[in-house]
Design a protein around this motif. Structure first.
Motif, PDB file in Angstrom:
ATOM      1  N   GLU A  71      22.437  18.679 -10.520  1.00 39.67           N
ATOM      2  CA  GLU A  71      22.664  19.624 -11.618  1.00 39.67           C
ATOM      3  C   GLU A  71      22.571  18.952 -12.980  1.00 39.67           C
ATOM      4  O   GLU A  71      22.195  19.582 -13.966  1.00 39.67           O
ATOM      5  N   GLY A  72      22.926  17.672 -13.045  1.00 38.70           N
ATOM      6  CA  GLY A  72      22.925  16.961 -14.309  1.00 38.70           C
ATOM      7  C   GLY A  72      21.602  16.334 -14.662  1.00 38.70           C
ATOM      8  O   GLY A  72      21.534  15.512 -15.586  1.00 38.70           O
ATOM      9  N   HIS A  73      20.531  16.709 -13.947  1.00 37.77           N
ATOM     10  CA  HIS A  73      19.209  16.137 -14.197  1.00 37.77           C
ATOM     11  C   HIS A  73      18.166  17.234 -14.337  1.00 37.77           C
ATOM     12  O   HIS A  73      18.440  18.407 -14.068  1.00 37.77           O
ATOM     13  N   ASN A  74      16.988  16.844 -14.740  1.00 41.06           N
ATOM     14  CA  ASN A  74      15.904  17.804 -14.981  1.00 41.06           C
ATOM     15  C   ASN A  74      15.117  18.016 -13.692  1.00 41.06           C
ATOM     16  O   ASN A  74      13.948  17.649 -13.579  1.00 41.06           O
ATOM     17  N   THR A  75      15.795  18.593 -12.726  1.00 48.18           N
ATOM     18  CA  THR A  75      15.192  18.798 -11.422  1.00 48.18           C
ATOM     19  C   THR A  75      15.674  20.122 -10.836  1.00 48.18           C
ATOM     20  O   THR A  75      16.173  20.979 -11.565  1.00 48.18           O
ATOM     21  N   ILE A  76      15.549  20.298  -9.543  1.00 52.34           N
ATOM     22  CA  ILE A  76      15.853  21.576  -8.888  1.00 52.34           C
ATOM     23  C   ILE A  76      17.192  21.495  -8.154  1.00 52.34           C
ATOM     24  O   ILE A  76      17.493  20.494  -7.499  1.00 52.34           O
ATOM     25  N   VAL A  77      17.959  22.575  -8.259  1.00 54.46           N
ATOM     26  CA  VAL A  77      19.222  22.712  -7.533  1.00 54.46           C
ATOM     27  C   VAL A  77      19.124  23.947  -6.652  1.00 54.46           C
ATOM     28  O   VAL A  77      18.693  25.014  -7.110  1.00 54.46           O
ATOM     29  N   ILE A  78      19.511  23.790  -5.409  1.00 55.54           N
ATOM     30  CA  ILE A  78      19.532  24.905  -4.460  1.00 55.54           C
ATOM     31  C   ILE A  78      20.993  25.232  -4.133  1.00 55.54           C
ATOM     32  O   ILE A  78      21.758  24.351  -3.771  1.00 55.54           O
ATOM     33  N   ASN A  79      21.363  26.502  -4.287  1.00 56.92           N
ATOM     34  CA  ASN A  79      22.700  26.970  -3.902  1.00 56.92           C
ATOM     35  C   ASN A  79      23.810  26.087  -4.474  1.00 56.92           C
ATOM     36  O   ASN A  79      24.516  25.388  -3.741  1.00 56.92           O
ATOM     37  N   PRO A  80      24.011  26.100  -5.791  1.00 59.58           N
ATOM     38  CA  PRO A  80      24.974  25.182  -6.408  1.00 59.58           C
ATOM     39  C   PRO A  80      26.419  25.424  -6.002  1.00 59.58           C
ATOM     40  O   PRO A  80      27.255  24.550  -6.182  1.00 59.58           O
ATOM     41  N   GLU A  88      27.479  21.089  -0.101  1.00 58.33           N
ATOM     42  CA  GLU A  88      26.746  20.387   0.946  1.00 58.33           C
ATOM     43  C   GLU A  88      25.241  20.441   0.730  1.00 58.33           C
ATOM     44  O   GLU A  88      24.490  19.801   1.452  1.00 58.33           O
ATOM     45  N   GLU A  89      24.798  21.226  -0.261  1.00 55.54           N
ATOM     46  CA  GLU A  89      23.360  21.432  -0.398  1.00 55.54           C
ATOM     47  C   GLU A  89      22.760  20.688  -1.592  1.00 55.54           C
ATOM     48  O   GLU A  89      21.763  21.103  -2.165  1.00 55.54           O
ATOM     49  N   THR A  90      23.383  19.594  -1.977  1.00 54.49           N
ATOM     50  CA  THR A  90      22.806  18.743  -2.999  1.00 54.49           C
ATOM     51  C   THR A  90      21.619  17.976  -2.415  1.00 54.49           C
ATOM     52  O   THR A  90      21.297  18.106  -1.242  1.00 54.49           O
ATOM     53  N   GLN A  91      20.963  17.156  -3.250  1.00 53.43           N
ATOM     54  CA  GLN A  91      19.894  16.317  -2.720  1.00 53.43           C
ATOM     55  C   GLN A  91      20.452  15.323  -1.706  1.00 53.43           C
ATOM     56  O   GLN A  91      21.601  14.915  -1.770  1.00 53.43           O
ATOM     57  N   LEU A 136      11.300  27.774   0.906  1.00 51.18           N
ATOM     58  CA  LEU A 136      12.698  27.534   1.204  1.00 51.18           C
ATOM     59  C   LEU A 136      13.075  28.041   2.587  1.00 51.18           C
ATOM     60  O   LEU A 136      12.369  28.855   3.182  1.00 51.18           O
ATOM     61  N   VAL A 137      14.200  27.549   3.087  1.00 50.30           N
ATOM     62  CA  VAL A 137      14.739  28.010   4.353  1.00 50.30           C
ATOM     63  C   VAL A 137      15.666  29.184   4.070  1.00 50.30           C
ATOM     64  O   VAL A 137      16.718  29.020   3.470  1.00 50.30           O
ATOM     65  N   GLY A 138      15.262  30.373   4.458  1.00 53.19           N
ATOM     66  CA  GLY A 138      16.081  31.553   4.199  1.00 53.19           C
ATOM     67  C   GLY A 138      16.050  31.940   2.733  1.00 53.19           C
ATOM     68  O   GLY A 138      15.217  31.487   1.943  1.00 53.19           O
ATOM     69  N   SER A 139      16.982  32.779   2.342  1.00 50.74           N
ATOM     70  CA  SER A 139      17.088  33.249   0.964  1.00 50.74           C
ATOM     71  C   SER A 139      18.047  32.343   0.211  1.00 50.74           C
ATOM     72  O   SER A 139      19.200  32.171   0.610  1.00 50.74           O
ATOM     73  N   SER A 140      17.567  31.745  -0.875  1.00 49.54           N
ATOM     74  CA  SER A 140      18.354  30.721  -1.561  1.00 49.54           C
ATOM     75  C   SER A 140      18.438  31.002  -3.054  1.00 49.54           C
ATOM     76  O   SER A 140      17.602  31.689  -3.645  1.00 49.54           O
ATOM     77  N   ASP A 141      19.464  30.403  -3.657  1.00 44.78           N
ATOM     78  CA  ASP A 141      19.674  30.466  -5.095  1.00 44.78           C
ATOM     79  C   ASP A 141      18.967  29.263  -5.713  1.00 44.78           C
ATOM     80  O   ASP A 141      19.400  28.114  -5.545  1.00 44.78           O
ATOM     81  N   PHE A 142      17.884  29.497  -6.448  1.00 43.33           N
ATOM     82  CA  PHE A 142      17.003  28.441  -6.948  1.00 43.33           C
ATOM     83  C   PHE A 142      17.215  28.275  -8.454  1.00 43.33           C
ATOM     84  O   PHE A 142      17.108  29.236  -9.216  1.00 43.33           O
ATOM     85  N   TRP A 143      17.506  27.044  -8.888  1.00 38.85           N
ATOM     86  CA  TRP A 143      17.738  26.756 -10.311  1.00 38.85           C
ATOM     87  C   TRP A 143      16.816  25.635 -10.778  1.00 38.85           C
ATOM     88  O   TRP A 143      16.763  24.568 -10.175  1.00 38.85           O
ATOM     89  N   TRP A 144      16.113  25.893 -11.882  1.00 43.14           N
ATOM     90  CA  TRP A 144      15.279  24.900 -12.585  1.00 43.14           C
ATOM     91  C   TRP A 144      16.021  24.548 -13.870  1.00 43.14           C
ATOM     92  O   TRP A 144      16.487  25.441 -14.591  1.00 43.14           O
ATOM     93  N   SER A 145      16.131  23.250 -14.180  1.00 43.03           N
ATOM     94  CA  SER A 145      16.905  22.848 -15.358  1.00 43.03           C
ATOM     95  C   SER A 145      16.193  21.763 -16.145  1.00 43.03           C
ATOM     96  O   SER A 145      15.480  20.923 -15.577  1.00 43.03           O
ATOM     97  N   MET A 146      16.414  21.762 -17.462  1.00 42.20           N
ATOM     98  CA  MET A 146      15.944  20.689 -18.333  1.00 42.20           C
ATOM     99  C   MET A 146      16.947  20.501 -19.463  1.00 42.20           C
ATOM    100  O   MET A 146      17.267  21.427 -20.203  1.00 42.20           O
TER     101      MET A 146
END
Length: 656
Positions: A439-448, A452-455, A534-544
């Motif tokens: 979350e603190g980087h310019n990358t993708i977060v799934i289901n924040p 358990e679903e961090t990188q 993605l696997v199933g329906s997920s909450d997708f976040w793009w951040s910069m």
């Protein structure tokens, strides 16, 4: 592993005799420096801080033994190094015994310490550096009784402990005995260079007194170093980040120099693949305004290679010496003791390296692209993948930074101080600290909201395609491993103690995840493109993350970043996802994500975001254009081009 040639070190140690100085310098080196302080304005200027520090230290009391944070003596060891280096150098240059007398008082007091805190071995190693250099450089001033005191101190508080560490290293035993920890002997991180470098300096200083023990220590230090040096191969990248890579590379240069001065032999250190090439990694990880501080690499500042004189002299790359000289003359970095030892002004030329504008570094899977090396307004894009299972890691695979127009537009927040100085209770799971998390980087977060679903901690994300021409450049990175939980992943077992059954519920988040980075339109625009299944329906976040102000257009398809009268426009290229739009928020955890009351508050930092709820497939392209004048830009391409079709040619008015 790097192959380091074996030598008859016992004979070499015995042959050292009682001649001092011999650690890092001989008498002729001080004669040269003394002469240059009178004839070379740079040397005079760079020597002055050392002289002033020595003068300031004359009337100060000796440092006391102090574990300031409950764990480390390192603060004292580093302060001791600064003081003793300056006093010892001032004695050798000024030839005034007042400096040697004050330095000896520090050594005399140091001998009363109960230990040098080997439980945190860096503390012992750093104190060894300080004491060894001082013992060697003021040796001719001391009488036999004083030499005996210091020699015994080095033997008991350092050499015997190193001997025990290396006995366990050479026998293959896991070593945790009492307070002494020796796991760094088998590591590929910066500790290896730091601790082994001190061991080599120690062995050289005491080699004539204890030739067999010192030969054993030096030989094992060289063998241990072969493990660590391999992490710079093949081309100079360093997985822990530029700051720790710089520290380790400096210890490599110093220990190599120690071997050359003492034995006229570098023992294969100069030819170790990637070691000298780290200088170029630093250049490529530095933009026009900032440096890429991925992982725990400090703040969002430019990087300057500190061993330029050494590599210039030893590898015949005069431009690196000129670059270091210019850096010091302009005050962009502070001169250190080794700059004085290595500075040979007759060796250096223009200071302009003939480098390609784009490069990727293998194993670290990190690279950069730029529109120009010489234009202060040039566009610079750097990006990071590689291995997250390294020391000082952040969960930042896929992250990127951008400089353009003499400003930084996409930044890395850098180190979280709490992870170093907080208690275990305050830190909790370190990978849930904002600056260490995805979350603190310019990358993708799934289901924040599901921690358990961090990188994944044990992922390796390779760059699968890279092309560069005069017209543009691009790279494609496979992020799938970072979002595929592996059975041996210990992200949670180490800190959060989540049981395997619960962890198994979130084994995989992406069937396929790829991110592309490009300089488009004849290197005038930046492209960041994501293609995910993605696997199933997920909450997708793009951040910069950015310290620019953000304004989003009414349709949400354009975001304007403003800073010092300059504007960057971010444009969403149409994708397969409906109702996708920009948003922005403070640089803080996403709704439902983990929080920590003790962590750093990121004041003045905004986060440009794209949120796609209930996503199963994502095709997302963001284009950045740059202007000094207004929010008006010439439109570039507006067509989503799949990354498997990317080529460096004109497509819909744009270059990919």
């Amino acid at each position: 592993m790097v192959n380091i040639s074996s030598k008859n070190l016992v004979g070499k140690m015995s042959a050292l005799g009682a001649i001092h100085p011999r650690v890092y310098a001989k008498s002729a080196d001080f004669d040269r420096i003394r002469a240059l302080t009178k004839s070379d304005v740079n040397m005079a200027k760079w020597y002055l801080p050392q002289k002033l520090n020595a003068d300031y230290s004359l009337n100060l009391p000796p440092f006391e033994y102090e574990i300031r944070d409950g764990l480390r003596l390192l603060h004292v060891s580093q302060d001791m190094t600064s003081r003793l280096n300056s006093l010892s150098l001032a004695y050798c240059i000024e030839q005034n015994p007042v400096y040697a007398e004050r330095a000896y008082k520090e050594l005399e007091n140091l001998a009363t310490y109960p230990d040098w805190n080997p439980s945190h071995f860096l503390d012992l190693a750093q104190m060894t550096y300080a004491a060894v250099l001082c013992y060697d450089w003021i040796y001719d001033w001391m009488n036999d009784s004083q030499r005996h005191l210091v020699k015994n101190m080095l033997y008991e508080k350092s050499l015997l402990i190193y001997k025990e560490v290396y006995e366990n290293f050479s026998s293959g035993k896991e070593f945790v005995a009492g307070k002494v920890i020796g796991g760094w002997t088998r590591s590929a991180g910066n500790w290896n260079f730091w601790c082994n470098g001190a061991a080599i300096a120690l062995a050289i200083s005491l080699g004539d007194a204890y030739p067999e023990v010192c030969a054993f220590v030096a030989q094992n230090a060289l063998e241990s170093l072969s493990i660590a040096m391999d992490c710079y191969a093949p081309d100079g990248g360093f997985a822990e980040g530029v700051s720790y890579g710089m520290a380790a590379n400096s210890f490599w240069a110093q220990l190599t120099w120690a071997l050359i001065v003492a034995f006229d032999d570098d023992f294969g250190m100069l030819d170790a693949p990637g070691m000298a090439d780290f200088a170029y990694f630093v250049q490529y990880m530095t933009g026009t305004v900032t440096g890429f501080n991925f992982h725990d690499a400090g703040g969002n500042v430019k990087h300057y290679y500190s061993n330029g004189f050494f590599v210039a002299n030893q590898k015949n790359v005069p431009d690196l010496g000129a670059i270091r000289a210019e850096c010091l003359k302009e005050g962009r970095a502070k001169p250190n003791l080794f700059d004085l030892l290595w500075y040979k002004p007759q060796n250096y030329s223009s200071g302009v390296l003939a480098l390609e504008r784009d490069k990727i570094f293998r194993k670290v899977e990190t690279g950069s692209m730029r529109s120009s090396w010489n234009d202060p307004d040039a566009i610079w894009l750097a990006f990071h993948g590689g291995n997250t299972d390294v020391a000082h890691t952040h969960l930042d695979a896929g992250s990127f930074v951008i400089d353009a127009l003499g400003e930084n537009w996409a930044l890395d927040l850098g180190t979280e101080p709490l992870s170093y100085f907080g208690t275990r209770e305050q830190i909790g799971n370190p990978f849930m600290l904002y600056r260490l998390s995805s979350e603190g980087h310019n990358t993708i977060v799934i289901n924040p909201n599901k921690i358990e679903e961090t990188q994944c901690m044990t992922s390796f994300c390779p760059i699968t395609k890279f092309e560069s021409t005069d017209a543009g450049s691009f790279a494609v990175m496979d992020l799938t491993p970072a979002y595929t939980r592996q059975e041996n992943d210990n992200t949670w077992d180490l800190h959060a103690r989540i049981d395997k059954e619960e962890r198994a519920l979130y084994t995989t988040k992406a069937k396929s995840a790829h991110r592309g980075f490009a300089l488009a339109d004849d290197r005038s625009a930046v492209i960041i493109q994501d293609e995910w299944e993605l696997v199933g329906s997920s909450d997708f976040w793009w951040s910069m993350h950015t310290d620019a102000s953000i304004e989003v257009s009414s349709d949400g398809k354009t975001a304007f970043l403003s800073k010092h009268g300059k504007v960057t426009r971010a444009t969403l290229v149409e994708t397969c996802n409906s109702d996708v739009h920009f948003g922005y928020m403070n640089a803080e955890p996403l709704p439902g994500g983990p929080t920590n009351e003790y962590q750093t508050v990121n004041k003045g930092i905004n986060k440009l975001i794209i949120h796609i709820p209930n996503a199963s497939e994502v095709k997302l392209c963001v284009r950045f254009d740059f202007s000094k004048l207004s929010k008006s830009h010439t439109d570039g391409f507006s067509e989503f081009i799949p990354m498997n079709e990317w080529e460096i040619n004109k497509v819909s008015g744009g270059t990919i």
